[in-house]
Every structure is written in structure tokens, then in C-alpha cells.
Design an enzyme around this catalytic site. Structure first.
Site, PDB file in Angstrom:
ATOM      1  N   LYS A  76      34.617 -25.360   0.023  1.00  0.00           N
ATOM      2  CA  LYS A  76      33.646 -25.191   1.104  1.00  0.00           C
ATOM      3  C   LYS A  76      33.771 -26.349   2.088  1.00  0.00           C
ATOM      4  O   LYS A  76      34.005 -27.496   1.676  1.00  0.00           O
ATOM      5  CB  LYS A  76      32.238 -25.151   0.489  1.00  0.00           C
ATOM      6  CG  LYS A  76      31.117 -24.720   1.431  1.00  0.00           C
ATOM      7  CD  LYS A  76      29.774 -24.680   0.679  1.00  0.00           C
ATOM      8  CE  LYS A  76      28.611 -24.268   1.548  1.00  0.00           C
ATOM      9  NZ  LYS A  76      27.336 -24.210   0.787  1.00  0.00           N
ATOM     10  N   SER A 171      24.658 -20.208   1.377  1.00  0.00           N
ATOM     11  CA  SER A 171      25.512 -20.596   2.471  1.00  0.00           C
ATOM     12  C   SER A 171      27.004 -20.688   2.125  1.00  0.00           C
ATOM     13  O   SER A 171      27.822 -20.862   3.011  1.00  0.00           O
ATOM     14  CB  SER A 171      25.072 -21.971   2.995  1.00  0.00           C
ATOM     15  OG  SER A 171      25.209 -22.935   1.976  1.00  0.00           O
ATOM     16  N   SER A 195      22.669 -21.443  -2.795  1.00  0.00           N
ATOM     17  CA  SER A 195      23.802 -21.234  -1.888  1.00  0.00           C
ATOM     18  C   SER A 195      25.119 -20.846  -2.551  1.00  0.00           C
ATOM     19  O   SER A 195      26.018 -20.370  -1.881  1.00  0.00           O
ATOM     20  CB  SER A 195      24.036 -22.482  -1.032  1.00  0.00           C
ATOM     21  OG  SER A 195      23.151 -22.492   0.053  1.00  0.00           O
TER      22      SER A 195
END
Lengths: 526, 516
Positions: A76, A171, A195
Site C-alpha cells: 500500500k 482504504s 481498512s
């Protein structure tokens, strides 16, 4: 080969059925083909190929570094990667190239993993859709799956299919999409309120949030330091355990990591279910919960019961305060953590140079989106001297109550809690953006967020497809630092439900070489 | 309390200890908050005019001042409080900056063990209660040399609280009387430093140095005045004072300024001021941000700091992972107060002399080494070390370690004096010579310069007789009963002996000859 699990492909690498370079090239090619998903912000092609070359040399010499050697992974874009741009999907950090690796990234690289690239997210991980970053929204690979498309065809005729693409959740949507679309075998996400688990559920992959303190946060660009945990997204529970085994442990650079040595996380197969006690928190049965998710949840509980486990209803009485409490604590820490982005040392800097104050203001206005600025504003309000006691301190007390709820339940003999991960399956982007980020986050974090308050391990495991042909995941919550027990239960569940593999043929022009069942390996690997 | 403006002389890592000021009548603001109306010691001499000015002009109003200090002291450690970067005064700007020091995203603070130990030891030395559990907080403000936008400190639950420092000041007309006072210590806290801003007004730019190791001590003084029996006055904060002398001047000035302001019907603003070293006055600082709200918040990346004692130490713990207060207490050197008491007891020394011996680095050791090697009385040694020896050092601005005279040499000199081999004036000469010509022993100098006392009684008798004969007028004066006249004769004989005769012996001889 790409459709396989990390463990399977690792075995294939060891047996020489495929080389790291081949694997890397196939993943890179698939990343290009699935570009429409917008899962990656940066594809580190050169780095990955070089790493693959090194890995190949090791395999040739018989000096493999272990299970991860030669395995393509994605990270990420809120983890610091040395020499690779790290943006947090924000204008503020566009062009920022960190000089160091996050501890978790370094650990992956030390094991010989190939870094395919940095994945998309909501700006600074603030969101639950992966729709609010400067690089645009991530599209859920299931939008293009055979399973979903066939169901849609039955319902609507002649509509433009592409306008109905689904969100990934967030996210860590980029990481979930990357794993789901077979462009890598494992990806790092981050999990502050759900997330990692939320997009995992929406994308039909396993999403693990380890116990707080088990995995180093050094190099993870923080959202809420006291709740952030690096998350792991994989195609199966065993893979998550392998990666956790590599990432877990004390890091001298993160004072909140545990001091005790950590053993590798090998998962036994559960046989004696009678000793297992599964708790079903009654507060999680909310009106907003979709009937489909609810029925799968009951089905899962029945499954455990029918196999001999004890399944009991439990109460987490402070659950309803969790979201509002989170809002205060999260925004307060955000206000603090974001203070360093002032345009001086790194990142975006505006052109204004009237005064230092004017420069700060313009830099931060240009650098952050509305969501980030809104949270900074709220957080600073809660931290004001006159408000601190009434908001921050109270929220901390509520947080303690929420954490105590879990302790009480686990002390009563429950081993693992079983809950939904999300209210429903993934929704189309057009529908998702009807509500603002704050409303969405509050809704979508409902089942996942309290876990972060308590620092517990939790994992979302895909269970089945909805009537629309979309994945639905369920969440298991374990005792603090009992990640192995949690994963063992999750693994048993995964085996029982046999979640279907995503069929992405329609997305790819040239899919045959990627998804065909390669004769070589299939028999010997299982 | 600290505003970001002018954080240019902050130390690399520091703790803050805030002294609680107590009330000082008639506005004598003794730095650590004393109740004295007397003088403060050395620095107060220059303040004499202010004392008179502080007398209530309108006669009936009495003023009391309250002074509290926030002292920022740099810890002598090799690396920074929260990062592994080194600390070095002379390092080029920004050469000792870790990723954490530059506040790169994702970096985390790691507490330096040595700094914790230093804070505990300071707490013990200042009679503080050591908190077994202390916390770290973030203090937020925007400033160019504060890259994180916040400073990590210990606002709510600091490492040590409720201590005191007993100290003495000289009072009286000739500063000869010692008065003992106690200053309260509110708390000692570990605090990360900001960087240093260098303002280049020529190019209108600011340069930032994140090495953060500049200046070892910095004090902010909070000062207010009020009429006794009434509530405390509005305080001002004079920031960034970096020497004891300026601190004293700033406090005296600020007390007087506040009194004048109030007596003229004015008001005191709660503001930050700086001290103008050249003009000797305090001036308001341009506080651009107005009132600061630091939005304190617990530092989530540092777990509570736990300290143990031998009793509470958990079994089986790695000693590297825990800090034992009792162990640190044992490592504590003898505190100056105890040393001074011992000196007074052991040598019958005046308290002020014990202070003087400890105020100069290495002086006490020098003194003790002389004592060890000489038969001279401790009083004599004290006097020589504090007057002659220290006087020479001060005059040439030398440290004790740079002295050309060794303790052994002084000891030998004092022995010569003790057994009356030389007179005290000769001894002074020998000392001067020792200072000038390194390597010579006192005995050598005495021999070379023929400074030994006249041992031949016959020669002395002869010299006395001829002196009396040569000065009949003085002899007449003596006989008339002028008591000073005999001294004149003694002086004349001494000159004749080239200073080598003991004046008491001369006096005896003269008196005998006069009366015969």
C-alpha cells in the site's frame, strides 16, 4: 500459475516449475492488462525484475531465502519504500521518495519477495471506498468477473456495463484488488478502523489485521498511531499466516511492539471442534445489515455448531459508542500527525512566500483534500484546551470500556468472535459517492472498528457470493496476541466454505495462459 | 509556556524543571523564589541602585514578587532523546539528523535510556518524588524549526515532581553572612528540543538547523508582583535567558518595571518578553500567533515510561530493559550540599568558604590534595587556596587544571611557612615565583632569593640596635607612649633584614632593647 496461492507458488518455485523472473513478468503483464482497476499508483517494474533476477540466482544455487523468495508482492502506498515514490494518494506527498524502508517492507525484501509496486488508497488512508485519492478510485475486480456480469445481464438489459463498476472498499482497496486480480500473491494494507478487512471482504480475499504491537509500524505513514496496524491481504488464510510469521516481532524502531520473541505462525488443522467456543455479539445484528449478509452469518454460526463447536450469543454493550468515539480519537491524532506536512522538509510546497504562515496555509490547502482537512479541523477542535476534557478524555474512557467489553467476553470462555465484516457486498461507485466520506466511513467501519480500539487481531474470510455474484466476507476476532488461534479457526472455516475463485476472463484479452489450470503443478501441490 | 518565537538557543535534549517561586517581599526577586529581602550574592552588587528604587515611593505600599523558573538543561548524552543521532556541538548544520529528527513520515520516537537515567538522577539530587510511571505528551505549534509540528514532552505526568533545592546566599554589608534558602521544584520533565532557526534578514530567509545541540542551559523566568495579602499579580514571562547573570538582571528589572507600572496606574499584560542584554531591560516579544493553544495530546508512540526500585523489579527481566531507581541512587555522586557540610565539620571552615571551594571546577580537589601533603592548618590552607591561588587563577582567567602551581608545590610552601622558615610576605613572593617559573620547588626559590628567615639572633640584635640608634626621634615617640611608633621601628628593621625576619620576633627584640 498466477491464480494459485502463495504457498502453492512458493512450492512451484522451489521445485523449479517456474522461475522468479517468469513469475514476475507474468504479474507485470497482468498489472498492465488490469490497468483499468487502478490498483497500483506506482508499478516498480525495474526494481521487481532486478529482485527476480537476484532471487533466480539464489534458487539456482539452492540458497533460497524461504517461502517468500521470488514471490511477487504489493505494498500500500502509505508504507515508506526506499527509492520508490510514496504518495499516500495525496498531493502533499506527490513526488516524495523516502530514503528508507518501512520495517515490514524491509522484512519482505529480506525474505526475497519481489516488490511489484505501490497500491492505491484513499488519501492518507482516510476512507472506506478507496475512492478518495488523487489518483482516482480503485475498481473492484469483481465488477469484471464472469460471476457478477452474468447476474447483471439477467437483471438489466442494454445498460452500459462499465458505468456500474463497483468500489473495492477501503482504504486498502488497491492492495485488495491487486491480490484479487492475481497481480501479486500477497499485499500489505494498513488497518486503523477496518481498512484491510473491509476491502478484503469486498474483493473476496483474506484480510488480516494482526494484534496491535505484533507488527512494526515503523515506516507506515500514520493515520491513528494508537490503532494503526499493518494489514495482510492474501488469497487464503495459510498465506496470511506465512506473511505474518515473517512480519511479526519486536522492532527496536517501534517502541509499541512486543518484546517477547515470536514463533512462526504455522496453522494446524482443527480436528476437535468441541473445545472451540464461538461468540456471536448480539449488538452486531443491526438494522442496516443486509439480509444476505445476515443469513450467511447465521449459516456460518450453524456450521460451527453443527461441527461440534459451542456457539453462544455474547454482548459487547458499548459497541454503539464505538464510531463516535473513534471519530474523536481518530481526528485528534490525525490533526497531530498531519502537522508535519508543512511544505518545509519534504512534499508539496506552494508558491506563496509572503510569510511562513501564509506558506503553511496555502501548502496545506493545496496538499490535502477536503476529507483530510475536515479531519484536521475536527481534531484540532477536540484538542483545544477548553474541549480536551469533554471530548478527547471522554472518548479515551469510552475506548477503554469498549476494550473491556472484549476482555469480558474472552474471559467468559469465548475463543473467537464471529461477525460480519461489512453491511453488504460492494456497491457500485455511483451509489457509493451519493454519501460523503464521513458518512460512508461511519457506516462501513461499524463491525471492524471496535477491534482497533481494543488492539485485537481480526481477519475477514470470504464466505460466499451474494445473489448478485459478489463476495461476502465474515470477520473473526481473536484474543490479543492469539493471532495463531484466530487464524487456525479462520483456516478451518475457509476450508468448509470453499469460496469460489474469481473468473476474470472477460477483463483480460489474453487470459488463457494465465488462468488455465497448469497441468504441471496442480496434482502435486495440493 | 514556551512560545515558538526565538527558540534559537535550545539544547539538544533537555529536561525542564520548573521551580515554584515563593514570595519575595519588597520585590527582591531571588531567582529561585526566595523569601529574602536581602542580596543575592555576587550578581546583586551591580543591582544596588535597583534596590533603592524598589522602595515603595508612596510610602505605604509594600510589594512582593513571585518568581518561577523554567530551566532547560541539555543532558550530557551521546545521542538524542528520541533518535540514535549523535550530539556534537561543533558538527556542521544538519549533519547529525536522523530520519526521525527530520520528521520524515512514518518515523517513530525511541526513548534514549541514558537520558532517562540522567533525569532520574537529577530528580534524586533535587529531592524529588520519582514517578514510577510517567507519560509523554505532544505539544503542538507550527514553527519552521519544529519539523513534526509538535514537540514531545512530559506535560501531564512527568518523570519527577515535588523536589527542593537548598542553597545559600551571602547577605550583610560585607556579604559575609550566609543565609540558607529553599527553592521548590515543581517538576522535572524530559523534553525533545526543537531545531534552530537562523534568520537571514539580508536575503529575507530563514535557515533551519536540525542538529539541535546548541547551548547547554536556557531559562525562562515567570515574574509577577502583588501587594502582600492580595491575590498574585499578572505574570510575564521573560524568555531565553542563558546566563545566571542576565537571569538575575532580567528578574530585577522586570520586578521593578511591574512595580512602576502598577504604581503609575498601569496594568501588567500576560505576555512574553525578552531581555535586551545591551540595554539591560526587558521588551515585549512580537508574538505573531497571539494566544497559543498547544493542544496537548498523549504521545501514542511511546508507551508509559516505567521505573522500578529493587523491591518492585519484576523477576527475570533483562536489566537492559528496565531502569532501577535504587541502582541509580547508588551511582549518585556525593551531592554538593553534603560535601560542603563535611568541609565545615572537618576543617572548621566558614560556610561561605565551603561554597567558594565548590563553585570552581577542580578547586575542591586541589584543596584536598594540598591538605594531604602539608602540616599547615586547614584554615591557612583555605585562606591560601581561596585568596592567593584563586586570585591568581581569576586574574589570568585560568581553570584550576591550567594552574602552573601544583598542589604539592603549594603544600611545600605552606610547610615552610608553618615551620617559620619564611615569613608570610616571603611566602607570597615564593608563590609569585612558583607561578612564573614552572618546575622550581619552593625550597629552591627560597634559597635562590635568600628569603629564609634570619635564624641568627645575634645579627638581628645588631640590626635592631643600629636601627634604634639611627632613629632617636622615633624612639622618643615610643617612650612618649605613641603606640604606632613601635610599628615604624619594626618596619625599618624588617626592611634592613630584607623581609627575612619574623615581625613578632623583631618586636620582642626591640621592646627588650628599648626597656633596657
Amino acid at each position: 500459475m498466477l491464480g494459485r496461492t502463495l504457498r502453492e507458488v512458493s512450492e512451484a518455485l522451489k521445485q523449479g516449475l517456474v522461475t522468479p523472473t517468469e513469475l514476475c513478468q507474468r504479474c507485470l503483464s497482468l498489472i498492465k492488462k488490469t490497468k483499468i482497476l487502478n490498483a497500483y499508483i506506482t508499478v516498480s517494474e525495474e526494481v521487481a525484475l532486478k529482485q527476480a533476477e537476484e532471487s533466480e540466482k539464489r534458487y539456482k544455487k539452492g540458497h533460497s531465502l524461504g517461502d517468500l523468495d521470488g514471490i511477487p508482492v504489493a505494498v500500500k502506498d502509505n508504507f515508506s519504500t526506499a527509492g520508490i515514490e510514496t504518495t499516500c494518494a495525496s498531493n502533499m506527498l506527490k513526488g516524495y521518495v523516502p530514503p528508507y524502508n518501512a520495517t515490514v517492507v524491509q522484512k519482505l525484501l529480506d525474505q526475497g519477495a519481489l516488490l511489484m509496486g505501490k497500491t492505491n488508497l484513499d488519501e492518507f488512508a482516510m476512507g472506506s471506498g478507496s475512492t478518495d485519492g488523487i489518483f482516482g478510485p480503485v475498481k473492484n475486480p469483481w465488477s469484471y468477473s464472469k460471476q457478477y456480469r452474468e447476474k447483471r445481464k439477467q437483471k438489466s438489459h442494454g445498460e452500459n456495463e462499465d458505468s456500474h463498476w463497483l468500489i473495492t472498499g477501503g482504504s486498502s482497496g488497491g492492495s485488495a484488488a491487486a491480490v484479487s486480480a492475481f497481480t501479486c500473491f500477497a499485499a500489505l494494507g494498513s488497518d486503523t478502523g477496518g481498512s484491510t478487512r473491509n476491502p478484503a471482504a469486498h474483493c473476496g480475499v483474506v484480510g488480516l489485521k494482526p494484534s496491535y504491537g505484533l507488527v512494526s509500524r515503523h515506516g507506515l505513514i500514520p493515520l491513528v498511531n494508537s490503532m494503526d496496524v499493518p494489514g495482510i491481504l492474501t488469497r487464503c488464510v495459510d498465506d496470511a499466516a506465512i506473511v505474518l510469521g515473517i512480519l511479526a516481532g519486536h522492532d527496536p524502531k517501534d517502541s509499541t511492539t512486543i518484546q517477547d520473541p515470536v514463533k512462526p505462525f504455522t496453522l494446524p488443522s482443527l480436528t476437535d471442534m468441541s473445545k472451540l467456543c464461538i461468540g456471536i455479539p448480539k449488538e452486531y445484528l443491526t438494522p442496516e445489515l443486509s439480509s444476505e449478509v445476515q443469513s450467511l452469518w447465521s449459516k456460518a454460526a450453524n456450521l460451527f455448531e453443527s461441527e461440534g463447536a459451542k456457539v453462544i450469543e455474547v454482548s459487547l454493550p458499548h459497541t454503539s459508542y464505538s464510531i463516535v468515539c473513534y471519530h474523536v480519537l481518530c481526528t485528534s491524532e490525525v490533526a497531530s500527525n498531519m502537522a508535519r506536512f508543512d511544505g518545509l522538509e519534504y512534499g508539496h510546497r506552494c508558491d506563496t512566500d509572503v510569510s511562513t504562515e501564509a506558506m503553511y496555509a496555502a501548502t496545506r490547502r493545496e496538499g490535502f483534500n477536503d476529507v483530510v482537512r475536515g479531519r484536521i479541523l475536527s481534531g484540532n477542535f477536540f484538542l483545544l484546551k477548553e474541549n480536551y476534557e469533554n471530548y478527547f478524555v471522554k472518548a479515551q474512557k469510552v475506548r477503554r470500556l469498549i476494550a473491556r467489553d472484549f476482555v469480558n467476553v474472552f474471559n467468559s470462555g469465548v475463543d473467537v468472535l464471529l461477525t460480519p465484516t461489512t453491511l453488504s457486498e460492494a456497491v457500485p461507485h455511483t451509489e457509493f459517492i451519493r454519501e460523503d466520506n464521513r458518512t460512508r466511513s461511519a457506516q462501513d467501519d461499524l463491525f471492524t472498528q471496535a477491534v482497533n480500539m481494543a488492539g485485537l487481531p481480526a481477519v475477514s474470510v470470504p464466505m460466499a457470493l451474494s445473489s448478485q455474484g459478489l463476495p461476502i466476507g465474515l470477520q473473526f476476532i481473536g484474543r490479543a496476541f492469539c493471532d495463531q488461534q484466530l487464524l487456525t479457526v479462520a483456516k478451518w472455516f475457509e476450508k468448509q466454505v470453499q469460496f469460489p475463485v474469481i473468473q476474470l476472463q472477460e477483463l483480460m484479452d489474453d487470459c488463457s495462459s494465465i488462468f488455465e489450470n497448469e497441468k504441471l503443478a496442480s496434482a502435486s501441490l495440493k | 509556556m514556551a512560545t515558538p518565537i526565538l527558540r534559537w538557543c535550545c539544547p539538544g535534549r533537555r529536561w525542564v524543571f520548573a521551580g515554584i517561586g515563593s514570595v519575595s517581599r519588597h520585590g527582591r526577586g531571588v531567582p529561585t523564589g526566595s523569601t529574602s529581602s536581602g542580596k543575592r550574592g555576587q550578581s546583586s552588587v551591580a543591582q544596588q541602585p535597583l534596590i533603592t528604587a524598589q522602595k515603595p515611593r508612596k510610602g505605604e505600599r509594600e510589594w512582593a514578587a513571585v518568581v518561577g523558573l523554567e530551566i532547560h538543561a541539555q543532558i550530557a548524552s551521546n545521542s538524542k532523546l528520541f533518535s540514535g543521532s549523535q550530539v556534537d556541538f561543533a558538527a556542521p548544520p544538519n549533519s547529525l539528523v536522523s530520519f526521525f529528527d527530520a520528521s520524515l513520515p512514518g518515523t517513530l520516537p525511541v526513548l534514549n535510556r541514558r537520558c532517562v537515567e540522567a533525569a532520574v538522577m537529577t530528580g534524586l539530587a533535587l529531592d524529588c518524588h520519582i514517578n514510577r510511571r510517567s507519560l509523554f505528551d505532544r505539544k503542538h505549534y507550527f514553527y519552521a524549526d519544529l519539523p513534526a509540528g509538535y514537540q514531545i514532552t512530559q506535560q501531564r505526568l512527568p518523570i519527577a515532581v515535588n523536589g527542593s533545592l537548598v542553597y545559600s546566599v551571602c547577605v550583610g554589608k560585607r556579604q559575609s553572612q550566609m543565609v540558607t534558602k529553599t527553592a521548590g521544584v515543581k517538576q522535572i520533565q524530559l523534553e525533545q528540543d526543537s531545531g534552530k532557526s537562523l534568520h537571514d534578514s539580508l536575503r529575507s530567509q530563514t535557515l533551519v538547523d536540525l542538529n539541535r545541540a546548541e547551548g547547554q542551559l536556557r531559562v525562562d523566568a515567570n515574574i509577577s508582583v502583588h501587594n502582600p495579602g492580595e491575590p498574585l499579580g499578572v505574570r510575564t514571562e521573560v524568555k531565553n535567558l542563558n546566563s545566571a547573570r542576565f537571569l538575575a538582571k532580567a528578574i530585577d528589572y522586570e520586578i521593578q518595571r511591574q512595580i512602576n507600572e502598577l504604581e503609575n496606574g498601569g496594568k501588567i499584560l500576560n505576555e512574553t518578553r525578552s531581555f535586551d542584554y545591551k540595554l539591560g531591560c526587558t521588551v515585549p516579544m512580537r508574538d505573531k500567533e497571539g494566544k497559543q493553544d498547544y493542544r496537548f495530546m498523549p504521545e501514542p508512540n511511546l508507551p508509559p515510561l516505567l521505573l522500578y526500585d529493587s523491591g518492585s523489579l519484576p523477576t527475570g527481566t533483562d536489566p537492559q530493559q528496565v531502569i532501577n531507581i535504587d541502582q541509580l541512587r547508588e551511582q549518585l555522586p556525593e551531592l554538593p550540599r553534603v560535601t560542603r557540610e563535611k568541609l565545615v565539620q572537618q576543617y572548621g571552615m566558614l560556610p561561605e568558604h565551603s561554597f567558594a571551594l565548590l563553585n570552581e571546577v577542580g578547586l575542591l580537589e586541589f584543596f584536598q590534595n594540598v591538605i594531604k601533603e602539608t602540616r599547615a592548618e586547614p584554615k591557612k590552607v583555605t585562606s591560601w587556596v581561596l585568596n592567593t591561588f584563586l586570585g591568581f587563577l581569576k586574574q589570568q582567567n585560568l581553570a584550576v587544571s591550567e594552574s602552573p602551581v601544583t598542589p604539592s608545590a603549594l603544600a611545600e610552601l605552606l610547610d615552610l611557612l608553618d615551620r617559620k622558615a619564611i615569613s608570610s610576605s616571603a611566602a607570597k613572593q615564593v608563590f609569585q615565583e612558583l607561578w612564573r617559573s614552572k618546575g622550581k620547588t619552593p625550597a629552591q626559590i627560597v634559597a635562590e632569593k635568600k628569603l629564609e628567615l634570619m635564624q641568627d639572633a645575634e645579627v638581628l640584635e645588631q640590626l635592631c640596635r643600629s636601627t634604634l640608634e639611627a632613629h632617636p626621634q622615633v624612639v622618643t615617640d615610643v617612650k612618649k607612649g605613641n603606640p604606632r611608633a613601635i610599628n615604624k621601628l619594626i618596619g625599618l628593621v624588617r626592611r634592613a633584614t630584607l623581609g627575612r625576619a619574623d615581625p613578632t620576633v623583631i618586636k620582642e627584640v626591640l621592646e627588650r632593647q628599648l626597656s633596657s
